[in-house]
Structures are given as C-alpha cells and as structure tokens.
Design an enzyme around this catalytic site. Structure first.
Site, PDB file in Angstrom:
ATOM      1  N   ASP A   1      61.352   3.413  24.600  1.00 53.85           N
ATOM      2  CA  ASP A   1      62.675   3.351  24.274  1.00 53.85           C
ATOM      3  C   ASP A   1      63.104   1.865  24.089  1.00 53.85           C
ATOM      4  O   ASP A   1      63.929   1.511  23.348  1.00 53.85           O
ATOM      5  CB  ASP A   1      63.388   3.892  25.641  1.00 53.85           C
ATOM      6  CG  ASP A   1      64.983   3.907  25.200  1.00 53.85           C
ATOM      7  OD1 ASP A   1      65.500   4.295  24.238  1.00 53.85           O
ATOM      8  OD2 ASP A   1      65.525   3.362  26.503  1.00 53.85           O
TER       9      ASP A   1
ATOM     10  N   HIS B   1      62.641  -3.258  20.679  1.00 53.95           N
ATOM     11  CA  HIS B   1      63.500  -4.334  20.968  1.00 53.95           C
ATOM     12  C   HIS B   1      62.785  -5.545  21.768  1.00 53.95           C
ATOM     13  O   HIS B   1      62.843  -6.714  21.198  1.00 53.95           O
ATOM     14  CB  HIS B   1      64.674  -3.893  22.044  1.00 53.95           C
ATOM     15  CG  HIS B   1      65.417  -2.644  21.886  1.00 53.95           C
ATOM     16  ND1 HIS B   1      65.808  -2.601  20.402  1.00 53.95           N
ATOM     17  CD2 HIS B   1      66.180  -1.609  22.383  1.00 53.95           C
ATOM     18  CE1 HIS B   1      66.809  -1.317  20.445  1.00 53.95           C
ATOM     19  NE2 HIS B   1      66.602  -0.866  21.853  1.00 53.95           N
TER      20      HIS B   1
HETATM   21  C1  BG6 Z   1      68.696   1.637  23.362  1.00 59.14           C
HETATM   22  C2  BG6 Z   1      68.238   2.518  24.344  1.00 59.14           C
HETATM   23  O1  BG6 Z   1      67.913   1.442  22.162  1.00 59.14           O
HETATM   24  O2  BG6 Z   1      69.139   0.434  23.860  1.00 59.14           O
HETATM   25  C3  BG6 Z   1      69.227   2.521  25.626  1.00 59.14           C
HETATM   26  O3  BG6 Z   1      67.865   3.928  23.938  1.00 59.14           O
HETATM   27  C4  BG6 Z   1      69.259   1.314  26.093  1.00 59.14           C
HETATM   28  O4  BG6 Z   1      67.985   3.387  26.491  1.00 59.14           O
HETATM   29  C5  BG6 Z   1      69.959   0.400  25.105  1.00 59.14           C
HETATM   30  O5  BG6 Z   1      70.268   1.354  27.172  1.00 59.14           O
HETATM   31  C6  BG6 Z   1      70.347  -0.891  25.618  1.00 59.14           C
HETATM   32  O6  BG6 Z   1      71.036  -1.481  24.363  1.00 59.14           O
HETATM   33  P1  BG6 Z   1      72.040  -2.778  25.026  1.00 59.14           P
HETATM   34  O7  BG6 Z   1      72.428  -3.186  23.584  1.00 59.14           O
HETATM   35  O8  BG6 Z   1      72.911  -2.099  25.973  1.00 59.14           O
HETATM   36  O9  BG6 Z   1      71.100  -3.940  25.750  1.00 59.14           O
END
Ligand code: BG6
Length: 486
Positions: free
Chosen positions: A234, A239
């Site tokens: 995830d 990321h």
């Molecule tokens: C998403 C995930 O890609 O990114 C989620 O699937 C996560 O689980 C989210 O909560 C976090 O994104 P941000 O922008 O809130 O840091």
C-alpha cells in the site's frame, strides 16, 4: 491562472465510486474554481446504472456536502461547474458500449481525451483492451491508471502488457498521488534548483537517511481491501520508494519526463536486493493493537470492520536498504510507514556526519536537514550555535525553519488537482513509468515471499506509538536512532 482554451473530454470510469466523489470531483472543482481547468472541457462520468446528466449532477451535489468545507461549492458555483458534467451509462463488459462511447466522443473531436480509470483495478485490463479494440486509443487519448497497479510483479506486468497492447507508453499516466503533492515536488526543487546541497549530497557527508510516512488513522471502512494489501504494497512499493528515488537520484539532464524517470529507475535498480536472511534482519513488520491516538481510544487492527479473524496482514513496515552506487555506498536508507502511529506525519530526515574532530565540548550532535512533507510542508536545517552563556564554549542546537505553506499559500494546489491538470496537459513528469513500477515490485517481492513462509505473525504495537520496538533495534545496529527518539 491560465484558463486557456483547449477542448478536452475527461472520461471518469467509476463515475459513482468513492474515489470519484471524494477526491477527483473536488479536485476538478478546485481547478475550475481557480480558473485552472482549460475552458472548453467536458467531464464525463461513466457508471453502470441508468441516470440522466441532471440526475448525476444532483447526486454529485449531495456528495459534495460530505467534502471538507473549504472545497465545497456554493449553489451558484456548483451550477456553473455542473455545466461541464455529463453522465454515460456503460456496462464495461459490453464491447457495444465502448463503440457507443466512441461514437459520442467522435461527435465533438476534442483536442484531448483523458480516460481516467477510477474503477476496481481488476477491470483495468478489460477497459484498456476494449478502448483499444474500438479505436479509442488515438494519439489524442491518454489513459490514467489509479493505484493499486497489481499486487505483485507478475500481475503488474500483466496489466502493463495489456495497457501496452492498446496504448503507447507515452499515453499511459500511472498515478502515485504523492508525486502530485507540492511538498514532494519541492524535493526536486531543493536538489536541482539549488546548488547549495549538491556537494554534500553523498556518502562522504551523509550518515543516514530516514523516510517516515506515518498515519494516525486506521484502516477505516477499507478493512477488506487493506487486508489483501498490507503496508508494504500500500505504501512502500509506491509512495515510499518514489520518495527514496527523488532523494537518491542523480541530477537528470533535463526536466523532461523520461530524463527524470530514467534516473529514478537507476536508483530502483541499485537498491540492495533482499534475501530471506536480510528480510529477517532488515525488515520489521507490525500490526496495531488497541491504543490511544490523539486522545481517543481506538480498536486494534483485528477488531476493525471487515478484517478477517487472525489476519497476519502488516499495518507497519520499517526497513533498511542501501543504494549501491558510488554516491551512496554504505549509507543506510531507513523507510518506515504505518497506520495508527502517533499521528499524521510524513518527513525525510537527512542526517549529516558529525564534524571529524570536535573541538567544542558537548558538540556531538551532527547537522540534519528535515524535509517536512505533511501535515506541514517545510524545511528545517539543524545547526549548532554558540549559546554565549559565558560557560565555556558550549554549543546548542538551533534550526532554520522554512514554512512553504505560509510562503506560497495562495498558489498551492492539491495533489489530485495537480495530477488531473498534468494529465489533461499531457505532461508525464509526475507519473510513474511501467519499468519503474515493475522494478519497485521486483524489489519488494522477496519480502512478500519471505513473509508468506514466515510462521511468526507481525509484531504487535499499541496504536498511538511509533511501531514495534524492533524498528528501533533495527536502526540501532547502525548506531542510529529514529528522529523522534533523538
Ligand atoms: C494511499 C493508501 O495510497 O495513500 C492509503 O492506499 C493511505 O492507505 C494514503 O492512507 C495516504 O495518503 P496521504 O496523501 O493521506 O498521505
């Protein structure tokens, strides 16, 4: 504000889904409100049930009531925005429905057609293949693919094979929404718009780098999805690795999408591969138990809705890796992410080496650069300065603090707004190329395989903490501590 004229059709597959009304429509509305959406555009929501354009508009207006207040349109604003909105009923398994869509789009011949796949990912291959089959893949067409793109290397390769069968790589816009965040774009600006840090940006000066993507939230209503996914798939595969590439990459020869993505790919290929032994040593997986976050008691992962009894899905990962290159050899890169940690907190800490020969008593602290990604967007440069207290030459830590939210508040746009505008404009810089995405899967795969054979469940941690103590023990082996423990 450009607001230039360019006819476009943005087709949103999954037009009644959560992603559409929670993220995409509010982002499109913001772009519209700020005058950034090129004039002459249509937004076409596609979904399974029958409804008129007006019924869709009314439904969407109701959904907007659940969106954060600052992003909600007034009635008047919604009426103007709604003029862009259209609705098409489609059964995505029916070739005839794609032909119908093509005929309808062809009536207008927009300069640009963006197909945004905001559906469940298992439909991506089918949708791409059908779009190709009816000829909705001409040079003016782009396809935007939402994450998750596959759940391992083989499934990602299969999706990419089908996407490539219908579209050229330059038509494929793979989303990693972190790349749309202003704070993340600032990483490139920091490194390649300024000469200051470059001479220091290497193993000779840097002791270790820590990337933390912590969330205070739990899995919410997504327990079933999350349980099939886990933190490694995830957050780490996409990321966290994207952030690592931006920190570690060599300066690209230009700001061209492929020049940037070639360099990012090189970093991914240089990551030290995992073996079963190194997974046991260098990767910690955890799962939250009940605890307290932001003053409220919260349940453990196993008590969350839709999470199967006895699940061993990880909600936390910390790992150590190295980039095997002349620039970075031997420098530990620590990555850490998790749900229900102490709070929402994303940052990159670059810890510099201490002075080689300290002459001031008590000056053991080294410099560090803290790149704050969220909730604040800023930069802290930690230095040591003379206190001037008259008690010998004692140094104390001080830091320079840059607040980008404050400096650029009026101009900042959200991640989805930025990415939608980039896709409409046809700029690929902030999107992930297939080889990057596959290489990221290739790198995490031994971890997934080792865990699948591991009889030990993830290590428990109390909600509201920084994860299992084993994550601290892991960095301690390199003589390091996580930033909040300093
Ligand atoms: C998403 C995930 O890609 O990114 C989620 O699937 C996560 O689980 C989210 O909560 C976090 O994104 P941000 O922008 O809130 O840091």
């Amino acid at each position: 504000m450009h607001n230039r004229s360019m006819s476009f059709d943005l087709v949103l597959f999954g037009g009644t889904g959560d992603l559409t009304w929670r993220k995409l429509m509010p982002a499109l509305f913001q772009a519209f409100r700020h005058g950034k959406l090129p004039v002459g555009g249509r937004i076409v929501a596609v979904a399974r049930d029958t409804r008129s354009d007006d019924a869709y508009r009314a439904w969407l207006q109701q959904r907007f009531a659940e969106v954060e207040h600052a992003k909600r349109p007034s009635d008047d604003e919604f009426a103007r925005f709604a003029a862009l909105l259209h609705y098409r009923r489609m059964d995505l398994s029916q070739p005839g429905d794609y032909a119908g869509l093509k005929a309808w789009l062809d009536e207008r011949h927009a300069d640009t057609v963006v197909m945004y796949l905001a559906t469940s990912p298992h439909l991506f291959p089918q949708i791409c293949a059908q779009l190709g089959a009816v000829g909705l893949n001409g040079p003016q067409v782009r396809v935007v693919l939402e994450k998750p793109l596959g759940h391992d290397l083989a499934s990602a390769q299969e999706i990419n094979r089908i996407v490539r069968g219908a579209f050229d790589e330059r038509q494929a816009f793979r989303i990693d929404h972190y790349l749309g965040k202003p704070s993340v774009q600032n990483l490139s600006a920091l490194r390649f718009g300024n000469a200051l840090f470059e001479p220091l940006w290497r193993r000779e000066s840097i002791a270790n780098i820590q990337i933390t993507l912590a969330e205070g939230l739990g899995v919410g209503t997504r327990g079933d999805f999350y349980d099939r996914t886990g933190a490694l798939r995830d957050m780490v595969q996409n990321h966290a690795l994207q952030l690592l590439t931006m920190i570690a990459m060599e300066p690209p020869s230009s700001n061209d999408a492929d020049a940037i993505r070639d360099e990012k790919l090189k970093v991914l290929k240089s990551l030290k591969p995992f073996s079963a032994e190194s997974v046991a040593r260098d990767v910690v997986r955890g799962q939250y138990r009940a605890g307290t976050v932001g003053g409220s008691a919260v349940p453990g992962y196993l008590e969350e809705a839709k999470v199967p009894t006895g699940s061993t899905t990880e909600t936390f990962v910390a790992l150590r890796t190295e980039v095997q290159s002349w620039r970075w050899a031997g420098v530990p890169f620590f990555l850490r992410t998790g749900k229900r940690l102490a709070g929402r907190h994303a940052q990159i800490v670059v810890n510099f080496r201490p002075v080689p020969h300290p002459i001031f008593p008590g000056s053991s602290r080294a410099n560090k650069l803290v790149i704050k990604l969220q909730p604040e967007d800023g930069l802290e440069l930690h230095l040591l300065a003379a206190k001037g207290s008259g008690q010998g030459e004692l140094l104390s830590p001080v830091f320079l603090d840059l607040d980008f939210d404050k400096a650029f508040a009026a101009e900042r746009v959200g991640a989805y707004e930025r990415l939608l505008l980039e896709a409409i404009a046809g700029r690929l810089n902030l999107f992930v190329r297939s080889d990057e995405q596959e290489q990221a899967w290739r790198w995490v795969e031994p971890v997934l395989e080792t865990w699948a054979r591991d009889p030990n469940p993830p290590r428990p941690y109390a909600a509201g903490t920084w994860g299992p103590p084993a994550a601290s023990a892991m960095v301690a082996r390199d003589g390091c501590v996580w930033d909040e423990e300093q």
